[in-house]
Structures are given as structure tokens and as C-alpha cells.
Design an enzyme around this catalytic site. Sequence first.
Site, short mmCIF file in Angstrom:
data_model
loop_
_atom_site.label_atom_id
_atom_site.label_comp_id
_atom_site.label_asym_id
_atom_site.label_seq_id
_atom_site.Cartn_x
_atom_site.Cartn_y
_atom_site.Cartn_z
N THR A 105 0.86 -1.19 0.00
CA THR A 105 0.00 0.00 0.00
C THR A 105 0.90 1.24 0.00
O THR A 105 1.71 1.42 0.90
CB THR A 105 -0.93 0.04 1.23
OG1 THR A 105 -0.17 -0.10 2.42
CG2 THR A 105 -1.99 -1.05 1.17
N GLY A 106 0.74 2.03 -1.03
CA GLY A 106 1.57 3.23 -1.14
C GLY A 106 1.14 4.28 -0.13
O GLY A 106 0.03 4.24 0.42
N THR A 182 2.37 -5.76 -10.10
CA THR A 182 0.94 -5.44 -10.07
C THR A 182 0.46 -5.11 -11.47
O THR A 182 1.02 -4.24 -12.15
CB THR A 182 0.69 -4.25 -9.12
OG1 THR A 182 1.09 -4.65 -7.80
CG2 THR A 182 -0.78 -3.86 -9.09
N ARG A 191 -11.06 7.57 -8.60
CA ARG A 191 -11.47 7.58 -7.18
C ARG A 191 -12.04 8.95 -6.85
O ARG A 191 -11.32 9.92 -6.63
CB ARG A 191 -10.30 7.20 -6.29
CG ARG A 191 -9.88 5.74 -6.51
CD ARG A 191 -9.17 5.18 -5.31
NE ARG A 191 -7.99 5.94 -4.98
CZ ARG A 191 -6.78 5.75 -5.51
NH1 ARG A 191 -6.61 4.79 -6.40
NH2 ARG A 191 -5.76 6.48 -5.16
N LYS A 278 0.22 -9.83 -9.29
CA LYS A 278 -0.91 -9.38 -8.45
C LYS A 278 -1.90 -8.59 -9.30
O LYS A 278 -1.52 -7.66 -10.02
CB LYS A 278 -0.37 -8.49 -7.33
CG LYS A 278 -1.43 -7.83 -6.46
CD LYS A 278 -0.79 -7.13 -5.28
CE LYS A 278 -1.79 -6.39 -4.43
NZ LYS A 278 -2.25 -5.13 -5.02
N GLY A 335 -11.22 -6.97 0.88
CA GLY A 335 -12.36 -7.10 1.77
C GLY A 335 -12.19 -8.07 2.92
O GLY A 335 -13.17 -8.41 3.59
N ARG A 357 -6.08 -2.58 3.69
CA ARG A 357 -6.59 -1.52 4.58
C ARG A 357 -6.49 -1.85 6.07
O ARG A 357 -6.25 -0.93 6.86
CB ARG A 357 -8.02 -1.15 4.19
CG ARG A 357 -8.09 -0.47 2.80
CD ARG A 357 -9.51 -0.10 2.45
NE ARG A 357 -9.70 0.44 1.12
CZ ARG A 357 -9.88 -0.28 0.01
NH1 ARG A 357 -9.88 -1.59 0.07
NH2 ARG A 357 -10.09 0.31 -1.16
#
Length: 414
Positions: A105-106, A182, A191, A278, A335, A357
Site C-alpha cells: 500500500t503506497g 501489479t 477515485r 498481483k 475485503g 486496509r
Amino acid sequence: MAIADRSAVGDRVGAGPSAASAMPARLARARSIDDVRALAQRRLPRAVFDFFDGGAETESTMQENRAVFERLRLLPRTLVDVSRIDMTTTVLDTPVSMPVVIAPTGAAGFGWPGGDVAIARAAAAAGIPYALSTTATASIERVAREAPGHLWFQAYILRERANTMKLIERARVAGYDALVITVDLPVGGKRERDFRNDFSIPFRFTPRNLLDFASRPGWALSALRHGIPVMENLVGLVPAAAGAVAVASSVGRNYDPAFDWDGLKAIRDAWPRKLVVKGVVHPEDATKAAALGCDAIVVSNHGGRQLDGGIATAEALPAVVAAVGTTMEVMVDGGIRRGASIVKALALGARAVMIGRPTLYGVAAAGEPGARRALDILLDEFKRTMQLCGVRDVGSIGPDLLVRSQTGPGGLSP
Ligand SMILES: Cc1cc2nc3c(=O)[nH]c(=O)nc-3n(C[C@H](O)[C@H](O)[C@H](O)COP(=O)(O)O)c2cc1C
């Protein structure tokens, strides 16, 4: 690295605040990843929280990722001695304390100064691999130095391909075990929360985001003290990196949309260790990656941050597993907020899950102890779910643990 003895962790999570006196009381009271998320939301300016929390467009894929896992029903066995549970397994031939890998995660440093190193340390303490993002706010070398453990490096393919190869070489020299490519970001996803919050590239202070930052004085003071984080890997390689702001919706700008299977083959030929792809959800892409000699894939849609309307990962997983058989390891992310979802992912055929997350929320809530708390919560739930399902070790988690209509190579029934 030795695997930490995690046997008492479940008890610690279940116990009262005194058992967790080393951590802030607020954090000790967090019982679920959603609780940790709420703490992060309270500390972060809206623009930063939304950057971590949000997905593309309607966010339907992001929501489905979680919902599909949570809709799956387990079919537990009873009267099994579950007094001793073995949660260890291997991922890419490396022993791990549980089947969980920290997803790249950047920009974690926007949540907490040194956030990437803090998450990497939490992963090392938990005995699980940590994947460092190209757009991390700590360099390949710094993380290797300050958070030694099972380290993977995630590469985006920069327009200047030679610069990507330089990053990959740095990861090799620094001793990273695996390279993650990725492939679900040929262009940046849309977003909309980032646009609405004026969280843009290049970053500009606007009346709206200034007010937003001022509303979170704790975060703002810490940002003033430590400075705006820098995407250390990209300094000198892409123009915006020095300003450390290439993190929002236009992140794809510096990446090469022409990257294809030939490009992946060139990387396979150049990288001598484990190679992970990924961002695959189609079974044919999975078999192509296996044929190319990749060691693993991650069934992933970038946590719903890229293609909105794409298939949920739990739905995509069974067909991918059926297609590749035992030729490569299959991981899944998107999720995972409950230990039960880890059990379900394994029952659908995943070797391990990645989480994005949950540890970002943790680190944004309270730095390294926050990331550790998120991992402890998931570990505790994973162990408890195994016990309640009557399975004693990870290898015993199979499709028979799920209600039959939910499995199978064609995907899940509605
Ligand atoms: C704030 C944020 C930044 C991310 N940055 C990257 C990245 O740099 N490289 C990458 O491959 N994936 C990135 N991802 C996607 C994650 O690796 C992972 O696929 C996703 O977060 C999994 O979903 P989850 O957050 O629901 O666990 C990012 C995700 C988030 C939330």
C-alpha cells in the site's frame, strides 16, 4: 527469521485493557477491524482517510469484495479436540505464522510518520511477509534496514522501463525474497472521493483541504513536525516524487499502459527469486502466468480501487484455483476484515490472503501498535474460527468447510 509464538495472542485480544497495557486504551478497546477503522477516521483529515478507505467510482466492487466473503456460509464440524491449533503454513516456501501477507500500500506515511516501516515491523513481529510498494514513503533499503523480516517488493511498471529494472535490482541487492508485479493498474482508477476532497496530483493546498487538515490538529502537528512524506523509491525517477504527492487518482500517470505478457516475461528472465503477479481475476490470465514461470498470483482487484464493476475476488477465486491446479500458489485479497474470511479464502483454495486496509487503519490510528493490534485481532478471529469449525491446522481447511453450492470452478452461486 524465527516465527513468533503467537499462541497467547487470542487470549490477549479477548482480555480487558489491563492485559494490553502497552497500548493506548482506545486501541485496546478496539475489538474488530471496523473499530480500528473508526479510530483512524477520528484521527485523520477526511482527505487522507478517504484516500485509504475509498474505492473507484460507485465503490461497488470494493463493497462486494467484503460482502461476498461475509455472505459465504461455513459448515463446521463438532466434537473435535481443538485445544491446540496450528495456524502456521508456508507461503512461497517460507514458513509463516498464519496465512496472511501484508499487501503493498503506497503512501502509508500520510497516515503516520514512518507508517510503512511501522507496518513492516508489525509484520515481522507477527511472523508474516510484508510487501513494500513502489509508492511507499520509505525506500527499499530503509525498510530492509529498519524492519528486517520476510520482505517482498512490489513493482509498478514505470513508463521508463529501465527505471523499473533499477528498482528491481535494488530490491535484489537489498535481499528481498519476492518480487510482486501489479498488473491491474494500466491506468489509474477514478477515485471520486479524492477529487471531491481536493486530494490531487500535484498536491495543492486549497481552502477546502486546509480546513480539513485544521480540523485534525493532532495529525496536522505531526505532519508539520515530520514534513510531507516522500515517495522515497521514486525520487529521481519520476517528476512528482520529490514532492511526494503522486498518490491520488492520477497515480497511473507515470505507469506504462503498454506493459504486456512480453514485458512480464522479460521481468521473469531478469528476477532470480520468487515472482508474484498481483491483480489477476481471469483463469486464462492465471494459466498464462503459470506457463511463464511465475511462482504465485494474487487474485485481486486492487481493493476495488481500479475497475469498478469488476468481479469480487472471492467470486473469481474458485475458477482461478481450478485453472492453475498445483502449478502455482494462489493468494487472494480484497475485503478481508474478519478471521472467518481468511478461513473461507483458504476453503476456496487460496494459499494465503493479503490484507491492505486493515493494517493501514491500524497504523493511521496509532502507529506500529495500531498495526500490531489489527494483526492481533485478525489472528485471534482466525484461530477462534478454526476452533469453532473443528479444524486443527491450516492444511485441514478445505472446500468441505463451505456449504457446497458456494464452491466450484464456475465461481460462487448467487
Ligand atoms: C491506500 C492504498 C494504497 C494501495 N497502494 C497499492 C500499491 O502501491 N501497489 C499495489 O499493488 N496495490 C496497492 N493497493 C492495493 C492493495 O495492495 C490490496 O490489493 C488491497 O488493499 C486489498 O484490499 P483490502 O484493502 O480490502 O484488504 C493499495 C490499497 C490501498 C487501500
